[in-house]
Structure formats: C-alpha cells, structure tokens
Design a protein around this motif. Structure first.
Motif, mmCIF file in Angstrom:
data_model
loop_
_atom_site.group_PDB
_atom_site.id
_atom_site.type_symbol
_atom_site.label_atom_id
_atom_site.label_comp_id
_atom_site.label_asym_id
_atom_site.label_seq_id
_atom_site.Cartn_x
_atom_site.Cartn_y
_atom_site.Cartn_z
ATOM 1 N N CYS A 17 0.838 -1.203 0.000
ATOM 2 C CA CYS A 17 0.000 0.000 0.000
ATOM 3 C C CYS A 17 0.874 1.254 0.000
ATOM 4 C CB CYS A 17 -0.913 0.022 1.221
ATOM 5 S SG CYS A 17 -2.006 -1.414 1.357
ATOM 6 N N THR A 18 0.581 2.169 -0.898
ATOM 7 C CA THR A 18 1.317 3.432 -0.974
ATOM 8 C C THR A 18 0.496 4.596 -0.434
ATOM 9 O OG1 THR A 18 0.531 3.791 -3.238
ATOM 10 C CG2 THR A 18 2.634 2.629 -2.966
ATOM 11 N N ASN A 19 -0.594 4.290 0.245
ATOM 12 C CA ASN A 19 -1.516 5.322 0.739
ATOM 13 C C ASN A 19 -0.830 6.303 1.683
ATOM 14 O OD1 ASN A 19 -2.808 2.655 0.235
ATOM 15 N ND2 ASN A 19 -4.661 3.866 0.390
ATOM 16 N N PRO A 20 -1.291 7.562 1.691
ATOM 17 C CA PRO A 20 -0.802 8.492 2.708
ATOM 18 C C PRO A 20 -1.085 7.925 4.091
ATOM 19 C CG PRO A 20 -2.058 9.657 1.031
ATOM 20 C CD PRO A 20 -2.256 8.202 0.778
ATOM 21 N N MET A 21 -0.087 7.907 4.947
ATOM 22 C CA MET A 21 -0.250 7.313 6.277
ATOM 23 C C MET A 21 0.284 8.289 7.322
ATOM 24 S SD MET A 21 0.700 3.481 7.639
ATOM 25 C CE MET A 21 2.201 3.449 6.682
ATOM 26 N N ILE A 22 -0.594 8.698 8.232
ATOM 27 C CA ILE A 22 -0.236 9.671 9.258
ATOM 28 C C ILE A 22 -0.511 9.073 10.630
ATOM 29 C CG2 ILE A 22 -0.732 11.948 10.222
ATOM 30 C CD1 ILE A 22 -1.529 12.879 7.468
ATOM 31 N N VAL A 23 0.457 9.198 11.521
ATOM 32 C CA VAL A 23 0.320 8.719 12.891
ATOM 33 C C VAL A 23 -0.156 9.879 13.769
ATOM 34 C CG1 VAL A 23 1.539 7.784 14.899
ATOM 35 C CG2 VAL A 23 2.111 6.983 12.598
ATOM 36 N N LEU A 24 -1.162 9.616 14.597
ATOM 37 C CA LEU A 24 -1.706 10.621 15.512
ATOM 38 C C LEU A 24 -1.207 10.310 16.916
ATOM 39 C CD1 LEU A 24 -5.405 10.617 14.182
ATOM 40 C CD2 LEU A 24 -3.446 11.935 13.339
ATOM 41 N N THR B 120 8.821 9.324 16.922
ATOM 42 C CA THR B 120 8.462 9.924 15.637
ATOM 43 C C THR B 120 9.439 9.496 14.553
ATOM 44 O OG1 THR B 120 7.401 11.855 16.648
ATOM 45 C CG2 THR B 120 8.219 12.102 14.399
ATOM 46 N N SER B 121 10.716 9.538 14.861
ATOM 47 C CA SER B 121 11.736 9.108 13.895
ATOM 48 C C SER B 121 11.535 7.654 13.492
ATOM 49 C CB SER B 121 13.135 9.298 14.487
ATOM 50 O OG SER B 121 13.391 10.655 14.756
ATOM 51 N N ALA B 122 11.230 6.808 14.482
ATOM 52 C CA ALA B 122 11.029 5.390 14.199
ATOM 53 C C ALA B 122 9.805 5.179 13.307
ATOM 54 C CB ALA B 122 10.867 4.616 15.500
ATOM 55 N N ALA B 123 8.718 5.926 13.569
ATOM 56 C CA ALA B 123 7.511 5.795 12.753
ATOM 57 C C ALA B 123 7.772 6.213 11.304
ATOM 58 C CB ALA B 123 6.385 6.636 13.353
ATOM 59 N N LEU B 124 8.501 7.297 11.129
ATOM 60 C CA LEU B 124 8.824 7.755 9.783
ATOM 61 C C LEU B 124 9.743 6.771 9.066
ATOM 62 C CD1 LEU B 124 9.396 11.548 10.559
ATOM 63 C CD2 LEU B 124 7.409 10.533 9.422
ATOM 64 N N ASP B 125 10.712 6.233 9.780
ATOM 65 C CA ASP B 125 11.639 5.274 9.183
ATOM 66 C C ASP B 125 10.937 3.988 8.759
ATOM 67 O OD1 ASP B 125 13.758 6.979 9.466
ATOM 68 O OD2 ASP B 125 14.467 6.102 11.354
ATOM 69 N N ARG B 126 9.862 3.632 9.440
ATOM 70 C CA ARG B 126 9.153 2.387 9.135
ATOM 71 C C ARG B 126 8.117 2.554 8.030
ATOM 72 N NH1 ARG B 126 11.322 2.031 13.852
ATOM 73 N NH2 ARG B 126 11.818 0.068 14.883
#
Length: 250
Positions: A72-79, A88-94
């Motif tokens: 999936c290439t969908n936009p994915m945003i963590v709240l 935050t860095s780990a979420a972006l890296d994953r």
C-alpha cells in the motif's frame, strides 16, 4: 475525502470524527484486524488515494510495517498524544508519511494529506495548470479562464482525482473507488458518467475557448488534459513587386 482511521480508544473516536468531518474528511473507523485482512482493497486502482490515520498504541510500528509490506502506498499519518522525537523518527523510518501531535485539528490533517497526495503524483506546487484551467489541491474550486467555477462536493472529489493524474488516463473503476471507497471488483452504476458530464459543461461554459478538457478514452477511462491547439492557417505570402518574374531572371 474518505479515510481509514484506527483509534483504539472509543472515547476519543467521537471527538476525532467531528474534527475530521468539519474539515471535509469522512472517517471510516477500523479495528486491529484491518491491518491483517483489510488492506487488499487499498492496492486496487484508486485505492491508493485513501489516507490511513493511525492513533497511538503499542502496535503502531507493527501496523505501519503491515501497511507497507502489503504494497500500500496510501498516505499514512500517525496521531500521537505527546511529542516524542525518538518514536516519531522510528515511525517515519518504518514507512509513515507524517506524525501529528495532539490536539488534532482536522484542517491540519487535511492539508498534510493533500501535501502527501500531490507529491506522490509528482506535483510539488499547490496547483497544476492545464491550458486555461488551474486546479488546486487544497480544496479550492478550480479557475478557468480567470473565473472560479463552483463545484459540488462530489464533483470536486472526482475533479481532484483527475487533476492529480492530469494527462493520464484514469479508469472509471479507479475514480469510483477513490471517491466512494469501494473496491474495483464491486459493481457501480453510471454515477461517474453523470458527474463527468456535469464537470465538462461547467468547464466548457467558463473556458474562453469553450473547449472540452475531460476526454473519454473508450474502453479505458477519462483523462484531464488541455485540448489540442487549433492549427492556424499559414500566412499568405505576398509577391514582392520589386522582384522580376522567375522566368525573367532565369
């Protein structure tokens, strides 16, 4: 715009839904099973435009990995509830595209989604110009020949999907799924044809040339592109009276 939303705390779902809806985002709340069995429709044409919002939980990073492993290439945003640079860095890296920290504002979520979508389609600016038409990616109605044309909510959703993919042929299935959130193998009626017809009429009425900007590519779908320029007649060559006739100079 419809979005998949994972928020494990039911008490927060109502306030989050209200915030998103006020910004024009229609939330579809999912549970943990979504990341195991519900990702297939997102890999279908049109499904890649559906944003995924992930509320904070101990499984956030695993859920991000699951989405990207599924293709999936969908936009994915963590709240997130609180700022945490390491997490935050780990979420972006994953594989997450962005992280937003509470308080969550729907307008900010919408702007960040639009930014991710337009860049994923190769658009760095806030708009794209197609002939006399200017299409915006931030929710504004388009401008045609200097005049803004008013689109309904549904017309705008379809038009924006065409604009993001300007000069490309987009299937009716993909448009339907991007707007209505149904997978491509489900039946659909002539609703897309109806809205395309309305868009054509509004654009042609505003365009100084009266030209059509949405082309039907039979058997394939629709394409938003500038109409071909009319060939202008070649200017007449006036004879130079100072030059003698050709046979006289021979």
């Amino acid at each position: 715009m419809r979005a998949y939303v994972f928020e494990p705390r039911e008490k927060r779902q109502k306030s989050l839904a209200t915030e998103l809806e006020n910004a024009g985002i229609e939330p579809f709340f999912v549970d943990e099973d979504f990341f195991e069995t519900g990702l297939a429709p997102l890999t279908q044409p049109g499904g890649e435009a559906r944003p995924i919002l992930i509320g904070e939980s101990p499984d956030t990073h695993d859920q991000i990995r699951a989405v990207r492993r599924a293709g999936c290439t969908n936009p994915m945003i963590v709240l997130r509830d609180f700022r945490n640079s390491q997490d935050t860095s780990a979420a972006l890296d994953r594989g997450a595209d962005d992280v937003i920290v509470s308080p969550i504002k729907g307008s900010e979520v919408m702007s960040r989604i639009n930014s991710i979508l337009r860049r994923s389609h190769g658009h760095a600016a806030e708009c794209v110009e197609v002939g006399e038409l200017t299409a915006f990616f931030d929710g504004r109605d388009p401008i045609v020949s200097g005049a803004r044309i008013k689109l309904s909510k549904r017309e705008h959703s379809i038009f924006q999907h065409l604009a993001l993919n300007s000069n490309k042929v987009i299937s009716k299935n993909a448009i339907y799924d991007a707007v209505y959130g149904m997978s491509a193998d489900q039946p659909f009626d002539k609703v897309i044809d109806v809205y395309i017809c309305k868009l054509r009429k509004k654009i042609a009425a505003a365009a100084s040339s009266g030209a059509q900007y949405i082309e039907t590519v039979h058997g394939r779908g629709y394409k938003l592109s500038a109409p071909e320029q009319l060939e202008l007649p070649a200017p007449e060559v006036q004879a130079d009276s100072r030059q003698p006739p050709l046979q006289a100079r021979a």
